[in-house]
Every structure is written in C-alpha cells, then in structure tokens.
Design a protein around this motif. Sequence first.
Motif, short mmCIF file in Angstrom:
data_model
loop_
_atom_site.label_atom_id
_atom_site.label_comp_id
_atom_site.label_asym_id
_atom_site.label_seq_id
_atom_site.Cartn_x
_atom_site.Cartn_y
_atom_site.Cartn_z
N ALA A 161 28.64 25.17 78.15
CA ALA A 161 29.80 24.85 77.27
C ALA A 161 29.38 24.10 75.95
O ALA A 161 28.07 23.85 75.81
N ASP A 162 30.22 24.08 74.95
CA ASP A 162 29.64 23.47 73.71
C ASP A 162 29.43 21.76 73.91
O ASP A 162 28.22 21.48 73.33
N ALA A 163 30.50 21.06 74.51
CA ALA A 163 30.10 19.64 74.59
C ALA A 163 30.72 19.39 76.03
O ALA A 163 31.94 20.29 76.40
N VAL A 164 29.92 18.35 76.60
CA VAL A 164 30.54 18.06 78.18
C VAL A 164 30.48 16.57 78.17
O VAL A 164 29.50 16.00 78.04
N HIS A 165 31.67 15.87 78.10
CA HIS A 165 31.74 14.61 78.29
C HIS A 165 31.99 14.28 79.70
O HIS A 165 32.96 14.55 80.29
N SER A 190 22.21 23.49 76.52
CA SER A 190 22.57 23.50 75.02
C SER A 190 23.84 22.81 74.80
O SER A 190 24.29 22.72 73.48
N SER A 191 24.39 22.19 75.66
CA SER A 191 25.62 21.34 75.48
C SER A 191 25.55 20.12 74.91
O SER A 191 24.38 19.27 75.29
N GLU A 192 26.19 19.57 73.96
CA GLU A 192 26.09 18.14 73.79
C GLU A 192 26.70 17.35 74.82
O GLU A 192 27.97 17.68 75.21
N VAL A 193 26.01 16.54 75.41
CA VAL A 193 26.36 15.75 76.51
C VAL A 193 26.72 14.05 76.18
O VAL A 193 25.66 13.73 75.49
#
Length: 300
Positions: A143-147, A180-183
């Motif tokens: 995923a691109d970003a996972v928060h 590679s996700s922004e976490v």
Amino acid sequence: MATNPTFQLFSSSNDNSSNGSSLGLGFLDSPEPPRPLPPPPVEVLSSEHVSSSVKFAVEKVAIGELTLLKGRVNTKDVFGLPNSDLVPGVYEGGLKLWEGSIDLVKILEKEVHNGNLPFSGKRVLELGCGHGLPGIYSCLKNADAVHFQDFNAEVLRCLTIPNLNANLSEKSASASTSGSSEVRFFSGDWSAVHQLLPHINDGENNINGGKASGYDIILMAETIYSISGQQSLYGLIKKCLACPNGVVYMAAKKYYFGVGGGTRQFLSMIERDGVLASTLVSEITDGSSNVREVWKLSYK
Ligand SMILES: C[S@@+](CC[C@H](N)C(=O)[O-])C[C@H]1O[C@@H](n2cnc3c(N)ncnc32)[C@H](O)[C@@H]1O
C-alpha cells in the motif's frame, strides 16, 4: 486507576490473559460506567524509545497459508495493570490479539487473491489496531501509505511498531525488499484523533492531484464492542473515508457479551444514517466464540 472496572470480552485469541469463556456475563446489559477523560491525540514516532522493562517476545501466527509475526508484551509491564482484557477509558484492549483481526487478514488475503482489493497506490487506515496485523498485511502488499491508530500510545510504541518492524525485516530477509509504504502511528480517542490524521475526507469535490482526499481503505477488527464508542467511531469513518470509492472492512462479533455492542447495533446506526451500504463478506461460526462476521462498507 484501581477503581476502574475491568472487562473480559468474550473472547480473544489464545493470548496472554484470555480466559473469556465464562467471564463477562456478570456485566451483561449493565449500563456502562462513566469513562475518564480520554488522552489527547498524539502522533507516535517509530523511533520512540520503549522502556527496557517492557519485554517483547516474537511469535508466529498462522493465518491460512500466510504466516505473520506478532509480539507478546505484558499488560502489567506496559500499563502497570493486572492482566485484563480492557479497562474502559484507560486501556482499550490493544495488547491482546483478538480473533477478528485474524478473520480480517484472511478476508483481505482472499480479496487480494481474487483481484478485488489492490493495495498498490492505496492509502490505508487501521482503526483500533492493537497488534496491527491487518495494517501490517497492507504494508506487505505495498500500500502507498498505512496509518495505524490505537487509543493508547503505549500500545503503538510497545507492540504495533515492533510488530511492523519484525514483519518487515522478515519480508526483507526472504524477498530482498523492504517495506515501501509510508507508515505513521496515531493514538487518541476516535472523537478527537481526526485532528491529527493526515488524510481527511474534505467532501466529494476535493480531489488533490487526481486523488480524492481521505483513506481508500479503512480496516478495523473488534472495535464495536462498546455501544458508547460506536457513534464516535462511525463519525470518524465518515470524516476519513475517501468519497466515492473508499471501502471499510470491519471484523467483529455479532454480539459482545458483557458490554452490549456488536454488529447489529453498528449496522443499524449506519442504515439509519443512509450514507454507507453494508455487505456481509464472511460469517465465522467455528464454535471458538459467539458468531463473528466480516462486513464491507462503501458509499451508496
Ligand atoms: C478489542 S481491541 C482490538 C485490537 C485489534 N484490532 C485486534 O483485533 O486484535 C479494541 C481496539 O480499539 C481501540 N479503541 C477502543 N475504543 C477506542 C476509542 N474510544 N478511541 C480510540 N480507540 C479505541 C483500542 O485501542 C483497541 O486497540
């Protein structure tokens, strides 16, 4: 703190203090006691120091064909509380691994396998993450970003972040890639945490760089056990879910003995509001607990 009532939610996965088979029934349908003021929302950085008195032991969790790693920490080391499923308004159960998060990862894996859920290019928010396995799965699927969001900053610091690191290093060891996700990690009550979340749905017309604002995928497991929390949780979902294509995957029990929440009340609130449609994706009646379900919610 000692005066806060503790609840045993029937039932969690075979984690530290789980002993729910006969517990909790004493609270059945009793009114929820007043909650203390929630802690303010905070962003927790992955570099934050964890006290050396908190011991973190890694173990494997088999989820169908998939194996993920999870830590085990002691509620007493982290919160100074005796082992309990949760203490309303103080500790909301994030240190245990609940069955619903396993059900949710299984469904996500199935959806990915069937081509129904590409994670690449998507912004994911896991609400009430605890161990964070569904969010971690989303990272492993690029995923691109996972928060990640949890009520307690301590849970994110002592468990979610180490869990993510353990799974990402396992992945990089086996596939020569790193996540590679922004976490990012956010703690706080559902009524206030939107103040910090980077992706808020600003309405249908707010498209930035061709992408609607908000999160494309919201994941949550075992978050609707308390009736008092359901309204703020639903409010948060509406603030955060990208319109018109965002989806929510929700794993929960049909009924939570002892605290009165469950899928029926949550879905009837959604139905009354008329904004989201719900579809049952899976019903699990394996006898290990009362009936569990996974639902998918999307805009009508
Ligand atoms: C029963 S635990 C489930 C944890 C994890 N999703 C799992 O299935 O293993 C409930 C989660 O919801 C979060 N939570 C409960 N009430 C909350 C509230 N009012 N505001 C924010 N988070 C809350 C807790 O921090 C906790 O992580």
